[in-house]
Design a protein around this motif. Sequence first.
Motif, PDB file in Angstrom:
ATOM      1  N   SER A  56      34.553  71.913  39.036  1.00 48.11           N
ATOM      2  CA  SER A  56      33.901  73.102  39.594  1.00 48.11           C
ATOM      3  C   SER A  56      34.894  73.957  40.385  1.00 48.11           C
ATOM      4  N   TYR A  57      35.881  73.315  40.968  1.00 47.16           N
ATOM      5  CA  TYR A  57      36.870  74.080  41.730  1.00 47.16           C
ATOM      6  C   TYR A  57      37.703  74.964  40.802  1.00 47.16           C
ATOM      7  N   ARG A  60      35.770  77.791  39.426  1.00 51.30           N
ATOM      8  CA  ARG A  60      35.609  78.879  40.387  1.00 51.30           C
ATOM      9  C   ARG A  60      36.898  79.700  40.500  1.00 51.30           C
ATOM     10  N   MET A  92      27.030  70.149  34.359  1.00 52.20           N
ATOM     11  CA  MET A  92      27.194  70.100  35.804  1.00 52.20           C
ATOM     12  C   MET A  92      26.519  71.285  36.487  1.00 52.20           C
ATOM     13  N   GLY A  93      26.148  72.281  35.680  1.00 55.58           N
ATOM     14  CA  GLY A  93      25.518  73.467  36.263  1.00 55.58           C
ATOM     15  C   GLY A  93      26.505  74.561  36.615  1.00 55.58           C
ATOM     16  N   ARG A  94      27.693  74.464  36.035  1.00 57.75           N
ATOM     17  CA  ARG A  94      28.710  75.507  36.281  1.00 57.75           C
ATOM     18  C   ARG A  94      28.974  76.255  34.986  1.00 57.75           C
TER      19      ARG A  94
ATOM     20  N   GLY B 102      28.658  76.808  48.240  1.00 63.88           N
ATOM     21  CA  GLY B 102      28.660  76.685  46.778  1.00 63.88           C
ATOM     22  C   GLY B 102      30.039  76.475  46.185  1.00 63.88           C
ATOM     23  N   LEU B 103      30.903  75.815  46.917  1.00 66.80           N
ATOM     24  CA  LEU B 103      32.265  75.645  46.415  1.00 66.80           C
ATOM     25  C   LEU B 103      32.342  74.619  45.296  1.00 66.80           C
ATOM     26  N   GLY B 104      31.543  73.568  45.405  1.00 69.61           N
ATOM     27  CA  GLY B 104      31.609  72.513  44.397  1.00 69.61           C
ATOM     28  C   GLY B 104      30.389  72.533  43.508  1.00 69.61           C
ATOM     29  N   ALA B 105      30.325  71.564  42.614  1.00 71.86           N
ATOM     30  CA  ALA B 105      29.141  71.439  41.774  1.00 71.86           C
ATOM     31  C   ALA B 105      28.050  70.721  42.549  1.00 71.86           C
TER      32      ALA B 105
END
Lengths: 130, 136
Positions: A56-57, A60, A92-94, B102-105
């Motif tokens: 997720s990092y 982003r 994961m929802g990303r 909201g930085l991570g999952a």
Amino acid sequence: MKIPILRLGRLLLVSIQEDLTDNEAMQFQSDLVNKVAEIEALGVAVDITALDVVDSYMARVINDTASMVRLLGAEVVICGVQPFVAMTLIEMGRDLIGADCTFNLDQGLEQLKTRIASRGDIRFAGDEDE
Amino acid sequence: MNEPASIERLPIRTHNDIVTARHAAREHSARLGFGRAYQTRLATAVSELTRNVIQYVGEGSCLIEDQVDAQGCSIRVTVEDHGPGIPDLALAMADGFSTSGGLGAGLPGTRRLVDQFQISSEPGLTRIVISIHKAP
């Protein structure tokens, strides 16, 4: 590790070949955004074919970088998202919602050129020396 | 006959350790013959959990254990820290919740990547155990 940013006329090509630490990812973001501004790039292609984990990092960082690049005035495309990376990110929802994606760099460059042309910029992006 | 389990314990202290941990998770799952989808899910889950350690506590550990027996094989990863603990576990496990903008999952996103997910947290010890399984 510093990620090379290649210039092709007014386009920039970046291929991320190695798994990045968080700090390296931020460095990449800052290097790319600065380079786009410096040469007033018309388009940027970021190839992530070699990345087999995008958490997720990293997702982003890629999203934010794409948004920053567009904010400056360049088109951006992300190339080569691996199928398992796509599955994992969505589960994961990303998402890589900040950018358009293509299968590979070839298609990415084609898309950039089409978009630059459709924006009314008549300079052919790959041919310019200046 | 059970094969001896392979165990690897990794300290989590810097951002580099996040990369080391997710590589190790991928190697373990590749060695046991998990498909690439599972390898990627486990590596990503480990990346998320170890990053939480760095982000919220600063230091912790990651233990990766392989188990092979007649029921198939599994990999269990235990991520621990000795920080202040998670005040409201139910809230932390709720989809869409984040204390860090909201930085991570988040934990719910990570839970969806693995077959089993257990969490316990109290001041001084937060432990998350995840595992993936494969039939023989």
